[in-house]
Design a protein around this motif. Structure first.
Motif, PDB file in Angstrom:
ATOM      1  N   CYS A 194     -35.006  44.678 -10.572  1.00  0.00           N
ATOM      2  CA  CYS A 194     -35.023  43.506 -10.016  1.00  0.00           C
ATOM      3  C   CYS A 194     -35.057  42.141 -10.942  1.00  0.00           C
ATOM      4  O   CYS A 194     -34.338  41.105 -10.651  1.00  0.00           O
ATOM      5  CB  CYS A 194     -36.449  43.408  -9.340  1.00  0.00           C
ATOM      6  N   TRP A 195     -35.530  42.392 -12.191  1.00  0.00           N
ATOM      7  CA  TRP A 195     -35.433  41.503 -13.027  1.00  0.00           C
ATOM      8  C   TRP A 195     -34.371  41.324 -13.681  1.00  0.00           C
ATOM      9  O   TRP A 195     -33.860  40.180 -14.012  1.00  0.00           O
ATOM     10  CB  TRP A 195     -36.537  41.448 -14.184  1.00  0.00           C
ATOM     11  N   THR A 196     -33.983  42.557 -14.252  1.00  0.00           N
ATOM     12  CA  THR A 196     -32.607  42.531 -15.190  1.00  0.00           C
ATOM     13  C   THR A 196     -31.407  42.657 -14.580  1.00  0.00           C
ATOM     14  O   THR A 196     -30.718  41.576 -14.549  1.00  0.00           O
ATOM     15  CB  THR A 196     -32.864  43.822 -16.306  1.00  0.00           C
ATOM     16  N   GLU A 197     -30.947  43.710 -13.900  1.00  0.00           N
ATOM     17  CA  GLU A 197     -29.660  43.899 -13.403  1.00  0.00           C
ATOM     18  C   GLU A 197     -29.315  42.560 -12.352  1.00  0.00           C
ATOM     19  O   GLU A 197     -28.413  42.041 -12.209  1.00  0.00           O
ATOM     20  CB  GLU A 197     -29.081  45.123 -12.458  1.00  0.00           C
ATOM     21  N   ASN A 198     -30.540  42.494 -11.443  1.00  0.00           N
ATOM     22  CA  ASN A 198     -30.276  41.473 -10.300  1.00  0.00           C
ATOM     23  C   ASN A 198     -30.663  40.302 -10.767  1.00  0.00           C
ATOM     24  O   ASN A 198     -30.126  39.541  -9.852  1.00  0.00           O
ATOM     25  CB  ASN A 198     -31.244  41.951  -9.286  1.00  0.00           C
TER      26      ASN A 198
ATOM     27  N   PHE B 231     -47.020  45.760  -3.530  1.00  0.00           N
ATOM     28  CA  PHE B 231     -46.392  46.453  -4.612  1.00  0.00           C
ATOM     29  C   PHE B 231     -45.527  45.960  -5.520  1.00  0.00           C
ATOM     30  O   PHE B 231     -45.100  44.599  -5.311  1.00  0.00           O
ATOM     31  CB  PHE B 231     -45.345  47.609  -3.819  1.00  0.00           C
ATOM     32  N   ALA B 232     -45.492  46.207  -6.821  1.00  0.00           N
ATOM     33  CA  ALA B 232     -44.651  45.593  -7.887  1.00  0.00           C
ATOM     34  C   ALA B 232     -43.290  45.754  -7.823  1.00  0.00           C
ATOM     35  O   ALA B 232     -42.765  46.697  -7.541  1.00  0.00           O
ATOM     36  CB  ALA B 232     -45.380  46.256  -9.342  1.00  0.00           C
ATOM     37  N   LEU B 233     -42.534  44.689  -8.075  1.00  0.00           N
ATOM     38  CA  LEU B 233     -40.935  44.871  -8.126  1.00  0.00           C
ATOM     39  C   LEU B 233     -40.612  45.794  -9.375  1.00  0.00           C
ATOM     40  O   LEU B 233     -41.163  45.694 -10.470  1.00  0.00           O
ATOM     41  CB  LEU B 233     -40.205  43.536  -8.078  1.00  0.00           C
ATOM     42  N   ASN B 234     -39.733  46.633  -9.264  1.00  0.00           N
ATOM     43  CA  ASN B 234     -39.256  47.323 -10.446  1.00  0.00           C
ATOM     44  C   ASN B 234     -38.555  46.401 -11.502  1.00  0.00           C
ATOM     45  O   ASN B 234     -37.967  45.482 -10.931  1.00  0.00           O
ATOM     46  CB  ASN B 234     -38.616  48.649 -10.071  1.00  0.00           C
ATOM     47  N   GLU B 235     -38.024  47.033 -12.582  1.00  0.00           N
ATOM     48  CA  GLU B 235     -37.714  46.493 -13.476  1.00  0.00           C
ATOM     49  C   GLU B 235     -36.309  45.878 -13.352  1.00  0.00           C
ATOM     50  O   GLU B 235     -35.633  44.889 -13.747  1.00  0.00           O
ATOM     51  CB  GLU B 235     -37.320  47.315 -14.949  1.00  0.00           C
TER      52      GLU B 235
ATOM     53  N   PRO C 246     -35.896  37.049  -9.499  1.00  0.00           N
ATOM     54  CA  PRO C 246     -36.253  38.741  -9.395  1.00  0.00           C
ATOM     55  C   PRO C 246     -36.425  39.122  -7.974  1.00  0.00           C
ATOM     56  O   PRO C 246     -37.116  38.472  -7.283  1.00  0.00           O
ATOM     57  CB  PRO C 246     -37.238  39.053 -10.232  1.00  0.00           C
ATOM     58  N   GLY C 247     -35.626  40.114  -7.810  1.00  0.00           N
ATOM     59  CA  GLY C 247     -35.948  40.764  -6.311  1.00  0.00           C
ATOM     60  C   GLY C 247     -34.706  42.020  -6.211  1.00  0.00           C
ATOM     61  O   GLY C 247     -33.802  42.183  -6.956  1.00  0.00           O
ATOM     62  N   SER C 248     -34.486  42.349  -4.889  1.00  0.00           N
ATOM     63  CA  SER C 248     -33.557  43.388  -4.700  1.00  0.00           C
ATOM     64  C   SER C 248     -33.568  43.572  -3.185  1.00  0.00           C
ATOM     65  O   SER C 248     -34.479  43.505  -2.455  1.00  0.00           O
ATOM     66  CB  SER C 248     -33.967  44.698  -5.250  1.00  0.00           C
TER      67      SER C 248
END
Ligand code: SAM
Length: 253
Positions: free
Chosen positions: A196-200, A190-194, A24-26
């Motif tokens: 980052c996990w799903t689309e990315n 800061f927390a990564l947003n959703e 996960p990331g972006s």
């Protein structure tokens, strides 16, 4: 259909090698984390640990003009980073190497920035940041993402999944304290947003795994591998309020 039956490691590498990222990331998260580091022009020596095929390494290279070494334990990943870097004419200052995050091949006090996304939990947040601290120059930064508990409640099935995967999650406040005790001045978390996990990550990985199911004619190992990945997605959907990847940024003091 392939005759050779793959093992789990084959599947992991094959499922991930052509993905933009391996966790996960972006781009937005990289840019946000860079925004906490002040004047970026002073970073000359940068290491990206557990870099995978270098999705974030190549974004870093857009913003940082220094030399970036991407280190990963899998030769296939670091080779892929080198290929991607040379396609972007970055081969002179972005280099993928094979190595172990637990035994870095750098000189002590030589790095301005240690970056690491989705990797430190493989060796443990405290162990990793403790070892890495010695390689940072005074005033250098560590910016790492690590799966962490976001709530006081730690659902047992989520905890078990991460334990089985070899990672122990801590709450954000405890990880910040760990950083401070190791000689980092806390800068930001800061927390990564959703997305980052799903689309990315999850969606492209699912497509890659579907291709492997076809390629290996739905053999037992590929079915088992697909099931573990599906379980990870299910648990994330169920417990995304409770855990997530958190970016931790600290300055070596
Ligand atoms: C979840 S992936 C993240 C890859 C990439 N940073 C990203 O976010 O797309 C974790 C990476 O850490 C690497 N890794 C795990 N343990 C390692 C170790 N002890 N030394 C070096 N690399 C390691 C894996 O090979 C893998 O590429």
């Amino acid at each position: 259909m392939e005759n050779k039956q793959p093992d789990f490691l084959d599947l992991l590498l094959e499922a991930h090698i052509d993905l933009e990222r391996q966790g996960p990331g972006s781009r937005e998260a990289v840019e946000k984390a860079l925004g906490f580091l002040g004047d970026l022009s002073r970073f000359e020596n940068i290491a990206d640990l557990g870099c995978g095929t270098g999705g974030q390494t190549l974004i870093l290279a857009e913003y940082l003009k220094g030399k970036i070494i991407g280190l990963d334990m899998f030769p296939a990943f670091s080779e892929k980073l080198n290929k991607r870097a040379s396609e972007k004419n970055l081969g002179d200052r972005v280099k993928g190497i094979v190595g172990n995050m637990e035994n870095l091949p750098f000189e002590k006090n030589s790095l301005d920035l240690i970056w690491s996304e989705g990797a430190v939990d493989n060796i443990g947040f405290e162990k990793g940041l403790s070892h890495w601290r010695g390689f940072l120059k005074e005033g250098g930064y560590a910016a790492v993402t690590c799966p962490s508990w976001l709530t006081k409640e730690h659902p047992a099935e989520a905890k078990q999944f991460w334990t089985d995967a070899g990672s122990q999650l801590d709450i954000v406040e405890d990880n910040i304290k760990i950083m401070q005790n190791l000689g980092y001045q806390f800068t930001a978390a800061f927390a990564l947003n959703e997305e980052c996990w799903t689309e990315n990550y999850f969606y492209p990985r699912e497509q890659a795994i579907n291709k492997l199911i076809e390629k290996y004619d739905n053999c037992d190992t590929v079915r088992e591998y697909a099931a573990i990945n599906r379980r990870e997605v299910e648990l994330y959907r169920k417990y995304k309020r409770n855990y997530g990847y958190v970016f931790y940024i600290g300055r070596a003091v």
